[in-house]
Design a protein around this motif. Sequence first.
Motif, PDB file in Angstrom:
ATOM      1  N   HIS A 116      15.566  86.322  -2.720  1.00  0.00           N
ATOM      2  CA  HIS A 116      15.810  86.373  -1.148  1.00  0.00           C
ATOM      3  C   HIS A 116      15.053  87.310  -0.465  1.00  0.00           C
ATOM      4  O   HIS A 116      15.410  87.584   0.861  1.00  0.00           O
ATOM      5  CB  HIS A 116      17.458  86.704  -1.276  1.00  0.00           C
ATOM      6  CG  HIS A 116      18.166  86.006  -1.938  1.00  0.00           C
ATOM      7  ND1 HIS A 116      18.418  84.731  -1.994  1.00  0.00           N
ATOM      8  CD2 HIS A 116      18.800  86.129  -3.313  1.00  0.00           C
ATOM      9  CE1 HIS A 116      19.548  84.289  -2.582  1.00  0.00           C
ATOM     10  NE2 HIS A 116      19.697  84.938  -3.703  1.00  0.00           N
ATOM     11  N   GLU A 117      13.898  87.912  -1.004  1.00  0.00           N
ATOM     12  CA  GLU A 117      13.213  88.885  -0.337  1.00  0.00           C
ATOM     13  C   GLU A 117      13.861  90.303   0.064  1.00  0.00           C
ATOM     14  O   GLU A 117      13.348  91.296  -0.589  1.00  0.00           O
ATOM     15  CB  GLU A 117      12.504  88.351   0.865  1.00  0.00           C
ATOM     16  CG  GLU A 117      11.518  88.991   1.356  1.00  0.00           C
ATOM     17  CD  GLU A 117      10.425  88.407   2.490  1.00  0.00           C
ATOM     18  OE1 GLU A 117       9.951  89.180   3.202  1.00  0.00           O
ATOM     19  OE2 GLU A 117      10.755  87.144   2.746  1.00  0.00           O
ATOM     20  N   ASP A 118      14.789  90.038   0.873  1.00  0.00           N
ATOM     21  CA  ASP A 118      15.475  91.470   1.276  1.00  0.00           C
ATOM     22  C   ASP A 118      16.961  91.131   1.546  1.00  0.00           C
ATOM     23  O   ASP A 118      17.163  90.445   2.476  1.00  0.00           O
ATOM     24  CB  ASP A 118      14.914  92.185   2.410  1.00  0.00           C
ATOM     25  CG  ASP A 118      15.259  93.409   2.685  1.00  0.00           C
ATOM     26  OD1 ASP A 118      15.830  94.114   1.999  1.00  0.00           O
ATOM     27  OD2 ASP A 118      15.090  94.033   3.980  1.00  0.00           O
ATOM     28  N   THR A 119      17.745  91.839   0.689  1.00  0.00           N
ATOM     29  CA  THR A 119      19.459  91.784   1.062  1.00  0.00           C
ATOM     30  C   THR A 119      19.845  93.026   0.426  1.00  0.00           C
ATOM     31  O   THR A 119      19.351  93.994  -0.061  1.00  0.00           O
ATOM     32  CB  THR A 119      19.844  90.638  -0.132  1.00  0.00           C
ATOM     33  OG1 THR A 119      19.828  91.371  -1.327  1.00  0.00           O
ATOM     34  CG2 THR A 119      19.200  89.424   0.068  1.00  0.00           C
ATOM     35  N   PRO A 120      21.194  93.447   1.275  1.00  0.00           N
ATOM     36  CA  PRO A 120      21.822  94.724   0.904  1.00  0.00           C
ATOM     37  C   PRO A 120      22.001  94.768  -0.657  1.00  0.00           C
ATOM     38  O   PRO A 120      22.142  95.925  -1.017  1.00  0.00           O
ATOM     39  CB  PRO A 120      23.361  94.561   1.537  1.00  0.00           C
ATOM     40  CG  PRO A 120      22.944  93.258   2.671  1.00  0.00           C
ATOM     41  CD  PRO A 120      21.842  92.620   2.189  1.00  0.00           C
ATOM     42  N   LEU A 121      22.162  93.509  -1.386  1.00  0.00           N
ATOM     43  CA  LEU A 121      22.354  93.819  -2.753  1.00  0.00           C
ATOM     44  C   LEU A 121      20.987  94.281  -3.254  1.00  0.00           C
ATOM     45  O   LEU A 121      20.980  95.029  -4.176  1.00  0.00           O
ATOM     46  CB  LEU A 121      22.651  92.351  -3.338  1.00  0.00           C
ATOM     47  CG  LEU A 121      22.865  92.402  -4.955  1.00  0.00           C
ATOM     48  CD1 LEU A 121      24.183  93.346  -5.242  1.00  0.00           C
ATOM     49  CD2 LEU A 121      23.319  90.934  -5.382  1.00  0.00           C
ATOM     50  N   LEU A 122      19.826  93.930  -2.854  1.00  0.00           N
ATOM     51  CA  LEU A 122      18.607  94.429  -3.467  1.00  0.00           C
ATOM     52  C   LEU A 122      18.459  95.950  -3.125  1.00  0.00           C
ATOM     53  O   LEU A 122      18.036  96.708  -4.063  1.00  0.00           O
ATOM     54  CB  LEU A 122      17.557  93.509  -2.552  1.00  0.00           C
ATOM     55  CG  LEU A 122      15.862  94.391  -2.671  1.00  0.00           C
ATOM     56  CD1 LEU A 122      15.525  94.170  -4.345  1.00  0.00           C
ATOM     57  CD2 LEU A 122      15.080  93.772  -1.775  1.00  0.00           C
ATOM     58  N   ARG A 123      18.864  96.380  -1.928  1.00  0.00           N
ATOM     59  CA  ARG A 123      18.911  97.883  -1.709  1.00  0.00           C
ATOM     60  C   ARG A 123      19.831  98.792  -2.927  1.00  0.00           C
ATOM     61  O   ARG A 123      19.448  99.792  -3.173  1.00  0.00           O
ATOM     62  CB  ARG A 123      19.329  98.128  -0.308  1.00  0.00           C
ATOM     63  CG  ARG A 123      18.612  97.307   1.057  1.00  0.00           C
ATOM     64  CD  ARG A 123      16.965  97.557   0.689  1.00  0.00           C
ATOM     65  NE  ARG A 123      16.444  96.960   1.571  1.00  0.00           N
ATOM     66  CZ  ARG A 123      15.672  97.489   2.781  1.00  0.00           C
ATOM     67  NH1 ARG A 123      15.897  98.772   3.168  1.00  0.00           N
ATOM     68  NH2 ARG A 123      14.888  96.920   3.702  1.00  0.00           N
TER      69      ARG A 123
END
Length: 250
Positions: A133-140
């Motif tokens: 997904h490249e960038d998501t709140p979950l990634l952070r």
Amino acid sequence: MKLAARLAGLVMVVGAALWLSVSTGVKRIDSGLFLRPVALHMMAGEPYDAALIEAMDADMSVVLSDPVCDYQALQDLAVVRAALAETAFQGDDADLADRRLTATEQAAKASLACSPGSPRAWTILAWIEHIRHEDTPLLRTYLRKSFQTGAYEGWPLIRRMEILLSLYPKLDPAELADLKQSVNWLAVKQWGEFVGEQYLAAKPEARIVIRDVLAQAPERAQKRAADVIRNGGEDIDLPAVEPLGSRPWK
């Protein structure tokens, strides 16, 4: 670094040999014997026989159904599966890569269910989320957990830093501080070559962050990073590094 790479190659051979010797009737204790050396080999960035590792995967996966919750073995399984997923991406096989990402995610989450303090597992989940997904709140969230559980553990630090650099300049203040702290730690610990490689791979705006941190690093680290950058066909302005062409007789 070179000695560690040689040792990693040795333990990889040992791991494969152990698997070949016990590949019939594998039990959980056997799987742990070759999971660790194979995972260490992969984290050191050494080449491996993907076909052999894929054949080993079924036996190594015994740890997933073990009633004993061994987070270390599950973490190693996640590392091995992540490497296989990367191989699938390099082979341009999207379906295979997706299946391997799912298998990697399964192992990482199983490791965290046993012990939520596994920086490698959190880092692997961040890597998977970034790929998908490249960038998501979950990634952070995954990146923050990775930093909190292993701010200075080598492999998670390096993989996390790669993701943070790719997200720049969209980092929040805490994430930017984590990135700067990671670059500084690598420079101080004499990993200037790796910092130089990351500079070459980074976007122009992210390079400013790396340069500013390097400018405060020890002279040796600045020079090592500059050598890598210049060998890569580019240049960097650092206080401890002579500008190109400043002493033409050298």
